[in-house]
Design a protein around this motif. Structure first.
Motif, PDB file in Angstrom:
ATOM      1  N   GLU A   1       0.667  -0.936  -0.105  1.00 22.94           N
ATOM      2  CA  GLU A   1       0.143  -0.122  -0.150  1.00 22.94           C
ATOM      3  C   GLU A   1       0.471   1.066   0.126  1.00 22.94           C
ATOM      4  O   GLU A   1       0.552   2.211  -0.427  1.00 22.94           O
ATOM      5  N   ASN A   2       1.879   1.572   0.804  1.00 27.88           N
ATOM      6  CA  ASN A   2       2.759   1.974   0.879  1.00 27.88           C
ATOM      7  C   ASN A   2       3.630   2.706  -0.574  1.00 27.88           C
ATOM      8  O   ASN A   2       3.507   3.741  -1.259  1.00 27.88           O
ATOM      9  N   HIS A   3       4.223   1.342  -1.371  1.00 29.60           N
ATOM     10  CA  HIS A   3       3.955   1.827  -2.234  1.00 29.60           C
ATOM     11  C   HIS A   3       3.505   2.040  -3.623  1.00 29.60           C
ATOM     12  O   HIS A   3       3.782   3.686  -4.931  1.00 29.60           O
ATOM     13  N   VAL A   4       2.227   2.010  -3.307  1.00 34.22           N
ATOM     14  CA  VAL A   4       0.831   2.771  -4.295  1.00 34.22           C
ATOM     15  C   VAL A   4       0.537   3.663  -3.820  1.00 34.22           C
ATOM     16  O   VAL A   4      -0.206   4.140  -4.731  1.00 34.22           O
ATOM     17  N   GLN A   5       0.585   4.235  -2.747  1.00 35.54           N
ATOM     18  CA  GLN A   5       0.746   5.768  -2.236  1.00 35.54           C
ATOM     19  C   GLN A   5       1.678   6.535  -2.562  1.00 35.54           C
ATOM     20  O   GLN A   5       0.963   7.454  -2.540  1.00 35.54           O
ATOM     21  N   ALA A   6       2.911   6.000  -2.937  1.00 31.33           N
ATOM     22  CA  ALA A   6       4.037   7.019  -3.262  1.00 31.33           C
ATOM     23  C   ALA A   6       3.525   7.355  -4.511  1.00 31.33           C
ATOM     24  O   ALA A   6       3.861   7.997  -5.194  1.00 31.33           O
ATOM     25  N   THR A   7       3.371   6.077  -5.248  1.00 36.75           N
ATOM     26  CA  THR A   7       3.102   6.250  -6.598  1.00 36.75           C
ATOM     27  C   THR A   7       1.856   7.331  -7.186  1.00 36.75           C
ATOM     28  O   THR A   7       2.332   8.577  -7.751  1.00 36.75           O
ATOM     29  N   LEU A   8       1.174   7.762  -6.185  1.00 40.32           N
ATOM     30  CA  LEU A   8       0.269   8.724  -6.408  1.00 40.32           C
ATOM     31  C   LEU A   8       0.737   9.987  -5.614  1.00 40.32           C
ATOM     32  O   LEU A   8       0.799  10.853  -6.597  1.00 40.32           O
ATOM     33  N   ARG A   9       1.030  10.348  -5.505  1.00 38.68           N
ATOM     34  CA  ARG A   9       1.746  11.891  -4.378  1.00 38.68           C
ATOM     35  C   ARG A   9       3.559  11.694  -5.639  1.00 38.68           C
ATOM     36  O   ARG A   9       2.530  13.770  -5.555  1.00 38.68           O
ATOM     37  N   LYS A  10       3.773  11.255  -5.931  1.00 35.32           N
ATOM     38  CA  LYS A  10       4.561  11.308  -6.886  1.00 35.32           C
ATOM     39  C   LYS A  10       4.600  11.841  -8.246  1.00 35.32           C
ATOM     40  O   LYS A  10       4.118  13.341  -7.746  1.00 35.32           O
ATOM     41  N   LEU A  11       2.792  11.297  -9.224  1.00 41.11           N
ATOM     42  CA  LEU A  11       2.243  12.454  -9.009  1.00 41.11           C
ATOM     43  C   LEU A  11       1.350  13.416  -9.275  1.00 41.11           C
ATOM     44  O   LEU A  11       1.582  14.636 -10.095  1.00 41.11           O
ATOM     45  N   GLN A  12       1.008  13.920  -7.944  1.00 38.92           N
ATOM     46  CA  GLN A  12       0.510  15.127  -8.024  1.00 38.92           C
ATOM     47  C   GLN A  12       1.423  16.451  -7.205  1.00 38.92           C
ATOM     48  O   GLN A  12       1.144  17.298  -7.807  1.00 38.92           O
ATOM     49  N   LEU A  13       1.951  15.955  -6.727  1.00 36.45           N
ATOM     50  CA  LEU A  13       4.279  17.008  -5.992  1.00 36.45           C
ATOM     51  C   LEU A  13       3.631  17.065  -7.894  1.00 36.45           C
ATOM     52  O   LEU A  13       4.222  18.732  -8.342  1.00 36.45           O
ATOM     53  N   SER A  14       3.699  15.854  -8.733  1.00 39.85           N
ATOM     54  CA  SER A  14       4.563  16.734 -10.145  1.00 39.85           C
ATOM     55  C   SER A  14       3.754  17.729 -10.579  1.00 39.85           C
ATOM     56  O   SER A  14       4.170  18.640 -11.611  1.00 39.85           O
ATOM     57  N   ASN A  15       2.705  17.423 -10.628  1.00 43.89           N
ATOM     58  CA  ASN A  15       1.592  18.315 -10.998  1.00 43.89           C
ATOM     59  C   ASN A  15       1.773  19.697 -10.438  1.00 43.89           C
ATOM     60  O   ASN A  15       1.280  20.463 -10.880  1.00 43.89           O
TER      61      ASN A  15
END
Lengths: 221, 396
Positions: free
Chosen positions: A193-207
């Motif tokens: 779950e942490n890995h999954v969250q990380a992928t989403l956070r990085k995407l939102q941050l880059s946005n």
């Protein structure tokens, strides 16, 4: 299905279709959630989110005055602690990706069962990403699209997935649950779950970085 | 309600017709001027012999010319009457007026001068024919009237040096071409406007269906899933209709490709049953038609197999990935899996085994199929197809 209590999770339902809105609200309330507001447009969603500060926002993708991505951004601007769960039909894929990049933390198809919806709302309320295979496929596609595009000189490097994150995201997209993935990769489902969250956070941050850079370049502060 | 008013199928040549009537007015003034100057002339000059044998009739003919010009000018400019009979009448009047020269004027004069209605006024008939019937009719009329005029004046020997023929020919051909071009442009514009309107309407219908019927069907499906018996069945049926409608809408929205490629994702989603979870990138994936057709067929075969062998309650997942140089389609189920040796057994028995069929069809389109299966992990097919030079791969 518990009664509504003072510490019940507060929810706002955003959908322009009254029948859907009422049906979902009824389901949520009978499951013990507190529907504090409903809205049928982007403008109404922003106003009511500010007034009621809901913990969870159920967001439709097609609204009369804009799409769910706009609405997500507007709602998070005035209610930053809210967790947005996008409910969408499968045909609105690009919009869903935009909404996720704008800060939505989950995505569910409208044809999901009531139980799936309640589980998703519960997870969203706790700040967990509701990662359906569909959303994983979109996020995966977005990382690959970004990787295939050249980075402008001097720009922030585009976010990329670690090999493990890529592996996890692919398995989610193929429909495996966190527990199944944990068993396959010999790690705990929490780690998954942490890995999954990380992928989403990085995407939102880059946005956000992208938007900020755009604003600075165009002096839109 | 938004209302767009576009004048489609309006007469594109109307501006030409109106412009031509300005010229007609000027040419009438010139014809009157020429008549005033010539009617009292003498041939030879100072001889006392009048140039015109019937000056009164020549005035009547000029009056006819003026009246006809006024009437036809108004009719053409304001579309008062159908044009073809008007243009034919105009041609007849013009020919008669040219010929009348021989009657009202003495040969000694008209042999060396212009015909009664001058070249200048005759041009009107050429313009009308060209605007109505195009460059060839316009050119022929121009040359015809010019030769008639030269014949009346007995000036045939000057056909090469006289400017009348080339001028009338050029007027007829160029105006004819111009009229044709604007007419065709107008037709194309009308067709485009119609198509745009049809597309808009389709999109509006799709939105309407999405906002109304689809939402209700989705709700029925959702609520039905929590109930038993007939209600559950109704919910399931509603779900199937919801999927069918979505497919219809998405297919309708898809524009036909301009090259030989097809969008894989929408084709795939159109055939997937409602209970198969699909995930893929947001961007479209275009592959050659034949490749898409075969890939979709292979996926359907695998899903049929899942329905038959994976066991009750098994769910199927389809993942579409675009890796740049290749496209990967994963079809997975969480069912009982294929026990070791079963696929081999099937092949050994000489039956058209699943494995053989799927692998063979993937090889045909230049790709490959990888199978991962086991009792506790279900069955997973990974279909790989190369990108870019895919059509070459399909041929070897």
């Amino acid at each position: 299905m518990g009664p509504v209590t003072d510490d019940a999770t507060t929810i706002m339902v955003v959908d322009d279709h009254p029948m859907w809105r009422d049906g979902v609200s009824r389901d949520l309330e009978s499951a013990g959630f507190q529907v504090v507001a409903t809205a049928d447009s982007v403008a109404a969603a922003a106003t009511r989110a500010q007034a009621t500060q809901p913990q969870v926002v159920l967001m439709d993708m097609q609204l009369p005055d804009g799409n769910g991505a706009d609405a997500t951004a507007r709602v998070l601007e005035v209610a930053p602690q809210a967790n947005v769960l996008v409910l969408s039909a499968s045909s609105e894929r690009d919009d869903v990706l935009q909404a996720v990049k704008a800060g939505a933390c989950g995505y569910l198809v409208k044809s999901a069962s009531a139980t799936e919806l309640l589980d998703a709302v519960n997870a969203t309320a706790q700040g967990q990403a509701v990662f359906t295979p569909g959303l994983a496929g979109l996020v995966l596609g977005e990382y690959r699209r970004m990787a295939s595009e050249p980075t402008p000189v001097g720009a922030e490097p585009t976010p990329s997935l670690t090999p493990r994150e890529l592996e996890v995201l692919r398995l989610v997209a193929k429909g495996l649950s966190a527990k199944q993935i944990g068993r396959r990769l010999d790690v705990s489902h929490r780690t998954v779950e942490n890995h999954v969250q990380a992928t989403l956070r990085k995407l939102q941050l880059s946005n956000r970085i992208e938007l900020t850079r755009y604003a600075i370049e165009h002096e839109l502060d | 309600m938004e209302r767009v008013v576009v004048q489609i199928d309006a007469d594109a040549t109307l501006p030409f017709w109106r412009g031509a009537q300005v010229f007609r007015f000027a040419s009438v003034a010139y014809a009157i001027g020429a008549q005033v100057v010539s009617v009292n002339a003498e041939v030879p000059v100072g001889s006392g012999v009048p140039a015109y044998s019937h000056p009164l009739i020549s005035w009547l003919l000029i009056a006819l010319l003026v009246i006809w010009s006024g009437v036809s000018g108004l009719v053409y400019a304001f579309e008062l009457l159908p044009r073809p009979p008007m243009v034919i009448t105009e041609l007849v009047i013009t020919v008669l007026l040219i010929a009348s020269t021989m009657w009202v004027v003495r040969p000694e004069y008209y042999h060396h001068h212009q015909s009664l209605p001058s070249t200048f006024w005759v041009t009107n008939a050429v313009v009308s024919v060209a605007l109505l019937w195009g460059p060839i009719a316009g050119g022929v009329t121009g040359v015809g009237l010019s030769l008639l005029s030269l014949g009346v004046e007995e000036q045939f020997h000057n056909v090469v040096t006289d400017a009348t023929t080339p001028i009338l020919l050029t007027v007829g051909v160029t105006l004819g071409i111009g009229a044709r071009i604007v007419t065709r442009a107008q037709q194309e514009l009308s067709a485009a406007v119609r198509m745009q309107a049809a597309t808009k309407e389709r999109e509006r219908l799709a939105r309407e269906v999405h906002d109304g019927a689809l939402q209700v069907l989705a709700l029925m499906r959702r609520r039905g899933a929590d109930l038993d018996g007939d209600a559950a069945e109704l919910g399931r049926l509603a779900g199937e209709q919801e999927q069918a409608l979505r497919t219809l809408i998405s297919r309708q929205a898809a524009m036909p490709g301009i090259d030989e490629t097809t969008e894989l994702r929408s084709r795939l989603q159109a055939v997937l049953p409602a209970d198969v979870a699909f995930s893929g990138p947001a961007d479209a994936i275009h592959l050659p038609d034949a490749m898409v057709t075969e890939l979709v067929a292979v996926v359907v075969t695998i899903l049929d197999n899942v329905a038959r062998h994976a066991g009750d309650g098994a769910r199927a997942f389809v993942l579409l990935e675009d890796l740049g140089d290749e496209v990967v389609l994963t079809v997975r189920d969480d069912g009982v899996g294929i026990p070791d040796g079963r696929l081999g057994e099937a092949e050994a028995e000489g039956r058209m085994g699943v494995s053989k069929s799927i692998r063979g069809r993937m090889a045909d389109i230049g790709g490959e199929a990888l199978l991962d299966t086991g009792p506790d992990i279900g069955t997973e097919w990974e279909l790989h197809v190369p990108r870019g030079d895919g059509q070459d791969g399909a041929r070897d």
